[in-house]
Design an enzyme around this catalytic site. Structure first.
Site, mmCIF file in Angstrom:
data_model
loop_
_atom_site.group_PDB
_atom_site.id
_atom_site.type_symbol
_atom_site.label_atom_id
_atom_site.label_comp_id
_atom_site.label_asym_id
_atom_site.label_seq_id
_atom_site.Cartn_x
_atom_site.Cartn_y
_atom_site.Cartn_z
ATOM 1 N N LYS A 63 42.249 38.598 20.168
ATOM 2 C CA LYS A 63 41.015 39.278 19.814
ATOM 3 C C LYS A 63 39.782 38.607 20.414
ATOM 4 O O LYS A 63 38.928 39.258 21.007
ATOM 5 C CB LYS A 63 40.833 39.233 18.293
ATOM 6 C CG LYS A 63 41.019 40.538 17.606
ATOM 7 C CD LYS A 63 40.744 40.409 16.112
ATOM 8 C CE LYS A 63 41.117 39.075 15.531
ATOM 9 N NZ LYS A 63 40.316 38.627 14.429
ATOM 10 N N ARG A 107 38.071 43.146 6.854
ATOM 11 C CA ARG A 107 39.430 42.644 6.681
ATOM 12 C C ARG A 107 40.034 43.158 5.384
ATOM 13 O O ARG A 107 41.208 42.923 5.137
ATOM 14 C CB ARG A 107 39.400 41.114 6.636
ATOM 15 C CG ARG A 107 39.433 40.452 8.029
ATOM 16 C CD ARG A 107 40.284 39.302 7.927
ATOM 17 N NE ARG A 107 40.434 38.120 8.682
ATOM 18 C CZ ARG A 107 39.815 37.529 9.630
ATOM 19 N NH1 ARG A 107 38.768 38.051 10.144
ATOM 20 N NH2 ARG A 107 40.206 36.400 10.133
ATOM 21 N N ARG A 147 45.943 26.960 20.949
ATOM 22 C CA ARG A 147 44.573 27.445 21.216
ATOM 23 C C ARG A 147 43.546 26.316 21.094
ATOM 24 O O ARG A 147 43.628 25.465 20.219
ATOM 25 C CB ARG A 147 44.253 28.546 20.208
ATOM 26 C CG ARG A 147 42.813 29.014 20.278
ATOM 27 C CD ARG A 147 42.637 30.361 19.714
ATOM 28 N NE ARG A 147 42.897 30.448 18.283
ATOM 29 C CZ ARG A 147 42.839 31.589 17.610
ATOM 30 N NH1 ARG A 147 42.553 32.707 18.242
ATOM 31 N NH2 ARG A 147 43.083 31.608 16.324
ATOM 32 N N ARG A 156 40.967 24.325 16.227
ATOM 33 C CA ARG A 156 40.492 24.787 14.926
ATOM 34 C C ARG A 156 41.373 24.272 13.801
ATOM 35 O O ARG A 156 42.585 24.269 13.916
ATOM 36 C CB ARG A 156 40.485 26.320 14.892
ATOM 37 C CG ARG A 156 39.218 26.914 15.422
ATOM 38 C CD ARG A 156 39.340 28.395 15.582
ATOM 39 N NE ARG A 156 39.858 29.076 14.385
ATOM 40 C CZ ARG A 156 39.956 30.393 14.276
ATOM 41 N NH1 ARG A 156 39.565 31.161 15.286
ATOM 42 N NH2 ARG A 156 40.429 30.945 13.199
ATOM 43 N N ARG A 187 47.697 33.140 6.793
ATOM 44 C CA ARG A 187 46.780 34.132 7.350
ATOM 45 C C ARG A 187 47.520 35.436 7.672
ATOM 46 O O ARG A 187 46.984 36.520 7.486
ATOM 47 C CB ARG A 187 46.099 33.578 8.607
ATOM 48 C CG ARG A 187 44.998 32.575 8.278
ATOM 49 C CD ARG A 187 44.772 31.601 9.402
ATOM 50 N NE ARG A 187 43.916 32.115 10.442
ATOM 51 C CZ ARG A 187 43.818 31.574 11.643
ATOM 52 N NH1 ARG A 187 44.529 30.498 11.952
ATOM 53 N NH2 ARG A 187 43.016 32.078 12.538
#
Ligand code: AMP
Length: 216
Positions: free
Chosen positions: A13, A88, A127, A160, A171
């Site tokens: 995203k 969300r 990431r 992160r 999540r």
């Protein structure tokens, strides 16, 4: 153009959002980025969000909705927007509907990026994000030229705190439970374009570009 991009953590995203912003000249409104900025700045909102984010949980609806309402009322949204990470929950989607009607900027397209779970875990754990310009890298699939340093601005690359396998599981569970009804809501309105985000970055981008060009 008024765009919403949806997809689980690791679906790409953020990477696609950066491309959309460059090509379609709309502000990128990412609730995740807004919360992280507030956390870095040490504001009251940041302290509140930190607790939820570090546990992979959603920040309460009302806090998130108020933050988005204030953001969408700013002048730069007169040319449209790219919403990323919001709504969300169904409650957020219903609140958003009222906000965008008030500013006369209804959502025109919802891009849904779908990816298999094992691909997501590899993407999320590798990431890295530039702490200053927010450009996204991956240690294997999209490495920077110099380890730990952003190619574009020289900023430090960060991992992160919620990009772990453990947090990903939480999540994803929340994503399926809470976000699926949001997707169904937009699907019923005929706004959703399904994008196969397991493909290479450029292929995903070509599909998204085509979908957006059809809206104009
Ligand atoms: P993201 O960068 O979009 O993956 O968001 C990181 C974290 O910020 C999420 O795991 C949530 O804790 C919080 N967050 C971001 N967007 C929302 C939202 N729309 N509602 C509630 N919490 C959110």
């Amino acid at each position: 153009m008024n765009i919403l991009i949806m997809g689980a953590a690791g679906s790409g995203k953020g990477t696609m959002a950066q491309k959309i912003v460059e090509s379609f000249n709309v502000p990128h409104i990412s609730t995740g980025n807004m919360f992280r900025e507030a956390m870095q700045a040490g504001t009251e909102l940041g302290r509140l969000a930190q607790h939820y984010i570090n546990h992979g949980m959603l920040v309460p609806d009302q806090v998130t909705i108020d933050m988005i309402r204030e953001r969408l009322l700013r002048d730069d949204c007169k040319k449209g927007y790219l919403l990323d990470g919001f709504p969300r929950t169904l409650a957020q989607a219903l609140a958003l509907e009222e906000i965008v009607i008030n500013i006369d900027k209804p959502i025109q397209i919802v891009l849904n990026l779908s990816v298999e779970i094992d691909v997501l875990s590899a993407r999320v754990t590798g990431r890295r994000v530039c702490e200053s310009c927010k450009t996204i890298y991956h240690i294997k699939f999209q490495p920077p030229k110099v380890e730990g340093v952003c190619d574009l601005c020289g900023g430090r690359l960060q991992h992160r705190s919620d990009d772990t396998l453990e947090q990903l599981t939480v999540r994803l569970r929340e994503h399926v439970l809470l976000t699926k009804p949001v997707l169904d809501h937009y699907a019923a309105e005929g706004l959703v374009q399904y994008i196969d985000a397991t493909q290479e970055i450029d292929e995903v981008w070509q599909d998204i570009k085509k979908a957006l060009e059809n809206v104009r």
